[in-house]
Design a protein around this motif. Structure first.
Motif, PDB file in Angstrom:
ATOM      1  N   THR A  21       0.856  -1.380   0.006  1.00  0.00           N
ATOM      2  CA  THR A  21      -0.180  -0.217   0.042  1.00  0.00           C
ATOM      3  C   THR A  21       0.772   1.342  -0.006  1.00  0.00           C
ATOM      4  O   THR A  21       2.227   1.288   0.325  1.00  0.00           O
ATOM      5  CB  THR A  21      -0.776   0.030   1.239  1.00  0.00           C
ATOM      6  N   LEU A  22       0.429   2.352  -0.372  1.00  0.00           N
ATOM      7  CA  LEU A  22       1.195   3.796  -0.172  1.00  0.00           C
ATOM      8  C   LEU A  22       1.584   3.747   1.186  1.00  0.00           C
ATOM      9  O   LEU A  22       2.877   4.249   1.384  1.00  0.00           O
ATOM     10  CB  LEU A  22       0.273   4.728  -0.642  1.00  0.00           C
ATOM     11  N   GLU A  23       0.943   3.598   2.238  1.00  0.00           N
ATOM     12  CA  GLU A  23       1.277   3.757   3.567  1.00  0.00           C
ATOM     13  C   GLU A  23       2.625   2.873   3.915  1.00  0.00           C
ATOM     14  O   GLU A  23       3.531   2.981   4.417  1.00  0.00           O
ATOM     15  CB  GLU A  23       0.152   3.188   4.425  1.00  0.00           C
ATOM     16  N   GLU A  24       2.631   1.554   3.540  1.00  0.00           N
ATOM     17  CA  GLU A  24       3.684   0.575   3.492  1.00  0.00           C
ATOM     18  C   GLU A  24       5.067   1.214   2.874  1.00  0.00           C
ATOM     19  O   GLU A  24       6.195   0.998   3.326  1.00  0.00           O
ATOM     20  CB  GLU A  24       3.169  -0.724   3.194  1.00  0.00           C
ATOM     21  N   LYS A  25       4.674   1.844   1.500  1.00  0.00           N
ATOM     22  CA  LYS A  25       5.588   2.232   0.874  1.00  0.00           C
ATOM     23  C   LYS A  25       6.416   3.417   1.527  1.00  0.00           C
ATOM     24  O   LYS A  25       7.620   3.447   1.574  1.00  0.00           O
ATOM     25  CB  LYS A  25       5.308   2.466  -0.412  1.00  0.00           C
TER      26      LYS A  25
END
Length: 199
Positions: A53-57
């Motif tokens: 996800t964007l949050e994980e990136k």
């Protein structure tokens, strides 16, 4: 006798050509294998990136420091780092020392959705457990073998305690004594600095 010498010369050339062909084929095989391995790694990285996800990136780009009092970077004592790691919102940590501490954090990372390991960094400029002279002092000795040995010892000690990333050698050529990190490098001579960096 001349004929015998000529036969020996021809034989030597033939052996040399065979050895050359073998060396080229072994080299090409190794290169093909390396390219194949690189492609496999690239595919794995791409597949993980697609799952993130964007949050994980963003989390993989987030770096905190350990909770030591003397630390570089934001301490972030107001957050629960272990929970943030489990959520995949921290990718690397500075100043976490010791195998027990790095393992605890790494176990938290293995509870995250994608189980991406943490990267641990530390300033290991002139030794980890064993303390060596500062790099500027080592450079003054011009003893490249001793400098290489001290770096190897520091690297082994740091790796054994879970550190993956050290900030040494510092290869800047320092000519202005007002810069606060002159002592971390080999001084002002590019020849000596490059020899130490190579070592």
């Amino acid at each position: 006798m001349k004929k015998n010498f000529s036969n020996n010369k021809t034989f030597i050339y033939q052996v040399a050509i065979i050895i050359f062909i073998l060396m080229v084929s072994v080299s090409l095989h190794a290169q093909k294998k390396r390219v194949s391995t690189d492609r496999i790694i690239d595919r794995k990285v791409d597949s993980v990136l697609k799952m993130m996800t964007l949050e994980e990136k963003v989390g993989q780009l987030t770096q905190y420091t350990g909770d030591r009092v003397t630390a570089t970077g934001p301490l972030g004592k107001t957050i629960d780092k272990v929970e943030e790691i489990k959520a995949g919102r921290i990718g690397s940590l500075l100043n976490v020392r010791g195998a027990a501490s790095t393992r605890k954090m790494q176990e938290a990372a293995m509870q995250s959705r994608l189980k991406i390991p943490l990267l641990f960094g530390l300033d290991v400029i002139h030794g980890y457990r064993v303390t060596f002279p500062v790099p500027l002092a080592e450079a003054a000795s011009w003893d490249v073998d001793a400098i290489e040995l001290s770096a190897r010892i520091a690297a082994k000690e740091a790796a054994a305690s879970g550190i993956h990333w050290t900030f040494a050698p510092m290869v800047d050529i320092a000519r202005d004594p007002r810069w606060g990190r002159v002592t971390e490098g080999a001084g002002e001579d590019p020849f000596l600095g490059s020899a130490i960096a190579k070592a």
